[in-house]
Design an enzyme around this catalytic site. Structure first.
Site, PDB file in Angstrom:
ATOM      1  N   ALA A 155       3.163  -0.765   4.919  1.00 51.71           N
ATOM      2  CA  ALA A 155       2.761  -0.701   6.160  1.00 51.71           C
ATOM      3  C   ALA A 155       2.560  -2.047   6.619  1.00 51.71           C
ATOM      4  O   ALA A 155       2.422  -2.314   8.022  1.00 51.71           O
ATOM      5  CB  ALA A 155       1.589   0.476   6.659  1.00 51.71           C
ATOM      6  N   TYR A 164      11.922   7.780   1.133  1.00 52.54           N
ATOM      7  CA  TYR A 164      11.537   6.832   0.020  1.00 52.54           C
ATOM      8  C   TYR A 164      12.300   7.361  -1.307  1.00 52.54           C
ATOM      9  O   TYR A 164      12.286   6.470  -2.504  1.00 52.54           O
ATOM     10  CB  TYR A 164      10.082   7.128  -0.083  1.00 52.54           C
ATOM     11  CG  TYR A 164       9.287   6.541   0.859  1.00 52.54           C
ATOM     12  CD1 TYR A 164       9.674   5.178   1.443  1.00 52.54           C
ATOM     13  CD2 TYR A 164       8.411   7.159   1.540  1.00 52.54           C
ATOM     14  CE1 TYR A 164       8.994   4.918   2.741  1.00 52.54           C
ATOM     15  CE2 TYR A 164       7.790   6.977   2.755  1.00 52.54           C
ATOM     16  CZ  TYR A 164       7.867   5.844   3.125  1.00 52.54           C
ATOM     17  OH  TYR A 164       7.483   5.157   4.476  1.00 52.54           O
ATOM     18  N   HIS A 190       4.044  -4.215   9.254  1.00 54.19           N
ATOM     19  CA  HIS A 190       4.369  -4.078  10.609  1.00 54.19           C
ATOM     20  C   HIS A 190       3.214  -4.776  11.335  1.00 54.19           C
ATOM     21  O   HIS A 190       2.980  -4.765  12.584  1.00 54.19           O
ATOM     22  CB  HIS A 190       4.306  -2.646  10.842  1.00 54.19           C
ATOM     23  CG  HIS A 190       5.389  -1.934  10.115  1.00 54.19           C
ATOM     24  ND1 HIS A 190       6.533  -2.464  10.187  1.00 54.19           N
ATOM     25  CD2 HIS A 190       5.258  -1.097   9.227  1.00 54.19           C
ATOM     26  CE1 HIS A 190       7.549  -1.693   9.385  1.00 54.19           C
ATOM     27  NE2 HIS A 190       6.549  -0.954   8.800  1.00 54.19           N
ATOM     28  N   PRO A 216       0.708  -1.248  -0.159  1.00 54.01           N
ATOM     29  CA  PRO A 216       0.088  -0.019  -0.078  1.00 54.01           C
ATOM     30  C   PRO A 216       0.885   1.456   0.041  1.00 54.01           C
ATOM     31  O   PRO A 216       1.897   1.318   0.704  1.00 54.01           O
ATOM     32  CB  PRO A 216      -0.879  -0.004   1.203  1.00 54.01           C
ATOM     33  CG  PRO A 216      -0.255  -1.280   2.090  1.00 54.01           C
ATOM     34  CD  PRO A 216       0.520  -2.148   1.228  1.00 54.01           C
ATOM     35  N   ASN A 217       0.398   2.163  -0.664  1.00 50.05           N
ATOM     36  CA  ASN A 217       0.762   3.442  -0.651  1.00 50.05           C
ATOM     37  C   ASN A 217       2.293   3.589  -1.673  1.00 50.05           C
ATOM     38  O   ASN A 217       2.595   4.915  -1.814  1.00 50.05           O
ATOM     39  CB  ASN A 217       1.160   4.247   0.399  1.00 50.05           C
ATOM     40  CG  ASN A 217      -0.100   4.247   1.205  1.00 50.05           C
ATOM     41  OD1 ASN A 217      -1.162   5.043   0.812  1.00 50.05           O
ATOM     42  ND2 ASN A 217      -0.203   3.848   2.643  1.00 50.05           N
ATOM     43  N   ASP A 227       1.446 -15.261   7.024  1.00 47.91           N
ATOM     44  CA  ASP A 227       1.120 -16.607   6.508  1.00 47.91           C
ATOM     45  C   ASP A 227       1.165 -17.007   5.471  1.00 47.91           C
ATOM     46  O   ASP A 227       1.455 -18.237   4.788  1.00 47.91           O
ATOM     47  CB  ASP A 227      -0.538 -16.909   7.273  1.00 47.91           C
ATOM     48  CG  ASP A 227      -0.553 -16.858   8.623  1.00 47.91           C
ATOM     49  OD1 ASP A 227       0.559 -16.871   9.323  1.00 47.91           O
ATOM     50  OD2 ASP A 227      -1.646 -16.823   9.124  1.00 47.91           O
ATOM     51  N   ASN A 279       8.027  -5.833  -1.246  1.00 49.05           N
ATOM     52  CA  ASN A 279       7.957  -4.601  -0.062  1.00 49.05           C
ATOM     53  C   ASN A 279       6.448  -4.429   0.314  1.00 49.05           C
ATOM     54  O   ASN A 279       5.562  -3.918  -0.346  1.00 49.05           O
ATOM     55  CB  ASN A 279       8.126  -3.403  -0.948  1.00 49.05           C
ATOM     56  CG  ASN A 279       8.295  -2.288   0.298  1.00 49.05           C
ATOM     57  OD1 ASN A 279       7.881  -2.264   1.188  1.00 49.05           O
ATOM     58  ND2 ASN A 279       8.936  -1.202  -0.147  1.00 49.05           N
ATOM     59  N   ARG A 323       7.331   0.925  13.471  1.00 52.78           N
ATOM     60  CA  ARG A 323       7.984   0.246  12.217  1.00 52.78           C
ATOM     61  C   ARG A 323       9.180  -0.802  12.549  1.00 52.78           C
ATOM     62  O   ARG A 323       9.597  -1.333  11.571  1.00 52.78           O
ATOM     63  CB  ARG A 323       8.609   1.467  11.372  1.00 52.78           C
ATOM     64  CG  ARG A 323       7.654   2.109  10.864  1.00 52.78           C
ATOM     65  CD  ARG A 323       7.994   3.316   9.757  1.00 52.78           C
ATOM     66  NE  ARG A 323       7.222   4.443   9.894  1.00 52.78           N
ATOM     67  CZ  ARG A 323       6.431   4.462   9.017  1.00 52.78           C
ATOM     68  NH1 ARG A 323       5.840   3.518   8.034  1.00 52.78           N
ATOM     69  NH2 ARG A 323       5.616   5.729   8.808  1.00 52.78           N
ATOM     70  N   GLU A 373      12.550  -9.550   1.257  1.00 54.16           N
ATOM     71  CA  GLU A 373      11.604  -8.496   1.808  1.00 54.16           C
ATOM     72  C   GLU A 373      12.466  -7.505   1.530  1.00 54.16           C
ATOM     73  O   GLU A 373      13.570  -7.066   1.990  1.00 54.16           O
ATOM     74  CB  GLU A 373      11.343  -8.818   3.256  1.00 54.16           C
ATOM     75  CG  GLU A 373      10.831  -7.353   4.011  1.00 54.16           C
ATOM     76  CD  GLU A 373      10.734  -7.507   5.400  1.00 54.16           C
ATOM     77  OE1 GLU A 373      11.493  -8.574   6.064  1.00 54.16           O
ATOM     78  OE2 GLU A 373      10.162  -6.700   6.251  1.00 54.16           O
ATOM     79  N   ARG A 402       5.372  10.970  -1.691  1.00 57.18           N
ATOM     80  CA  ARG A 402       5.627  10.356  -0.208  1.00 57.18           C
ATOM     81  C   ARG A 402       6.929  10.972   0.214  1.00 57.18           C
ATOM     82  O   ARG A 402       7.744  11.757  -0.668  1.00 57.18           O
ATOM     83  CB  ARG A 402       5.664   8.928  -0.222  1.00 57.18           C
ATOM     84  CG  ARG A 402       4.276   8.426  -0.468  1.00 57.18           C
ATOM     85  CD  ARG A 402       4.355   6.827  -0.203  1.00 57.18           C
ATOM     86  NE  ARG A 402       4.240   6.570   1.289  1.00 57.18           N
ATOM     87  CZ  ARG A 402       4.489   5.405   1.832  1.00 57.18           C
ATOM     88  NH1 ARG A 402       4.623   4.477   0.961  1.00 57.18           N
ATOM     89  NH2 ARG A 402       4.503   5.284   3.127  1.00 57.18           N
ATOM     90  N   ARG A 410      13.381   4.385  12.010  1.00 50.54           N
ATOM     91  CA  ARG A 410      12.298   5.464  12.279  1.00 50.54           C
ATOM     92  C   ARG A 410      11.492   5.101  13.389  1.00 50.54           C
ATOM     93  O   ARG A 410      11.820   4.600  14.236  1.00 50.54           O
ATOM     94  CB  ARG A 410      11.583   4.977  10.755  1.00 50.54           C
ATOM     95  CG  ARG A 410      12.410   5.371   9.752  1.00 50.54           C
ATOM     96  CD  ARG A 410      11.673   5.072   8.241  1.00 50.54           C
ATOM     97  NE  ARG A 410      10.574   5.959   8.297  1.00 50.54           N
ATOM     98  CZ  ARG A 410       9.612   5.715   7.251  1.00 50.54           C
ATOM     99  NH1 ARG A 410       9.636   5.003   6.386  1.00 50.54           N
ATOM    100  NH2 ARG A 410       8.438   6.623   7.297  1.00 50.54           N
ATOM    101  N   HIS A 412      12.650  -2.982   1.606  1.00 45.69           N
ATOM    102  CA  HIS A 412      12.082  -1.537   2.062  1.00 45.69           C
ATOM    103  C   HIS A 412      13.050  -0.210   1.252  1.00 45.69           C
ATOM    104  O   HIS A 412      14.101  -0.663   1.383  1.00 45.69           O
ATOM    105  CB  HIS A 412      12.039  -1.082   3.532  1.00 45.69           C
ATOM    106  CG  HIS A 412      11.148  -2.447   4.158  1.00 45.69           C
ATOM    107  ND1 HIS A 412       9.928  -2.418   4.178  1.00 45.69           N
ATOM    108  CD2 HIS A 412      11.446  -3.638   4.868  1.00 45.69           C
ATOM    109  CE1 HIS A 412       9.322  -3.369   4.780  1.00 45.69           C
ATOM    110  NE2 HIS A 412      10.348  -3.937   5.246  1.00 45.69           N
ATOM    111  N   LEU A 413      12.285   0.512   1.274  1.00 45.54           N
ATOM    112  CA  LEU A 413      13.424   1.782   0.318  1.00 45.54           C
ATOM    113  C   LEU A 413      13.884   2.268   1.726  1.00 45.54           C
ATOM    114  O   LEU A 413      15.052   2.887   1.558  1.00 45.54           O
ATOM    115  CB  LEU A 413      12.223   2.670  -0.425  1.00 45.54           C
ATOM    116  CG  LEU A 413      11.449   2.127  -1.532  1.00 45.54           C
ATOM    117  CD1 LEU A 413      10.188   2.903  -1.711  1.00 45.54           C
ATOM    118  CD2 LEU A 413      12.361   2.521  -2.637  1.00 45.54           C
ATOM    119  N   SER A 414      13.160   2.615   2.637  1.00 49.20           N
ATOM    120  CA  SER A 414      13.681   3.279   3.883  1.00 49.20           C
ATOM    121  C   SER A 414      14.194   2.048   4.840  1.00 49.20           C
ATOM    122  O   SER A 414      14.180   0.920   4.753  1.00 49.20           O
ATOM    123  CB  SER A 414      12.643   4.068   4.703  1.00 49.20           C
ATOM    124  OG  SER A 414      11.817   3.405   5.206  1.00 49.20           O
TER     125      SER A 414
END
Ligand code: DQA
Length: 144
Positions: free
Chosen positions: A77, A23, A80, A10-11, A87, A74, A111, A98, A18, A107, A100-102
């Site tokens: 959100a 990001y 978390h 999402p997002n 699952d 990725n 997170r 997995e 953003r 943070r 993540h950009l950040s």
């Protein structure tokens, strides 16, 4: 050619609007172009998909499980708090990376927990768009 599914949660479709300090400066289309170029350099075939919808992401993970396709994910959100995504990831039969950009660990505290890391082959975080390129390099070594 090795096939890899890149899933974005999402997002992430709104990248560009953003926080750039977390990001990076690419919008989502530019990120997809960057991932495709990086894959081409490694002679990998990538399919990139994004959804804001947990159920859609779960469906794509089921598809990857059924076809034993390696996944770079990725979960944004959902990382978390989504036990359902964890699952679904746990059922995968090929490597899962997995990304993540950040760097979520640098943070806010909420997170710092990833429900996905424990069922991933490994995690790459904090290198903005380069996180995906590094994940492709790692995946290239992991899959036949
Ligand atoms: C993110 C980190 C998450 O904490 C956040 O909710 C995102 C993006 C990242 O790529 O840095 O949406 O997954």
């Amino acid at each position: 050619m090795k096939e890899i599914l890149v899933l974005n949660g999402p997002n992430l479709g709104k990248l560009g609007a953003r926080e750039h300090r977390f990001y990076g400066d690419l919008d989502y289309g530019q990120l997809c172009d960057f991932i495709k170029r990086s894959a081409e350099e490694l002679d990998l075939a990538v399919e990139i998909r994004q959804s804001d919808d947990e159920a859609v992401l779960i469906g794509w993970l089921h598809e990857a499980m059924e076809k034993a396709i390696p996944v770079i994910f990725n979960p944004a959100a959902f990382t978390h708090y989504s036990i359902a995504l964890r699952d679904a990831c746990a059922m995968l039969r090929a490597p899962l990376i997995e990304v993540h950009l950040s760097n979520p660990l640098a943070r806010e505290e909420f997170r710092h927990t990833s429900l996905i890391s424990g069922v991933s082959t490994g995690t790459i975080a904090g290198f903005k768009e380069d996180s995906y390129r590094l994940a492709l390099i790692a995946m290239d070594s992991l899959v036949e």
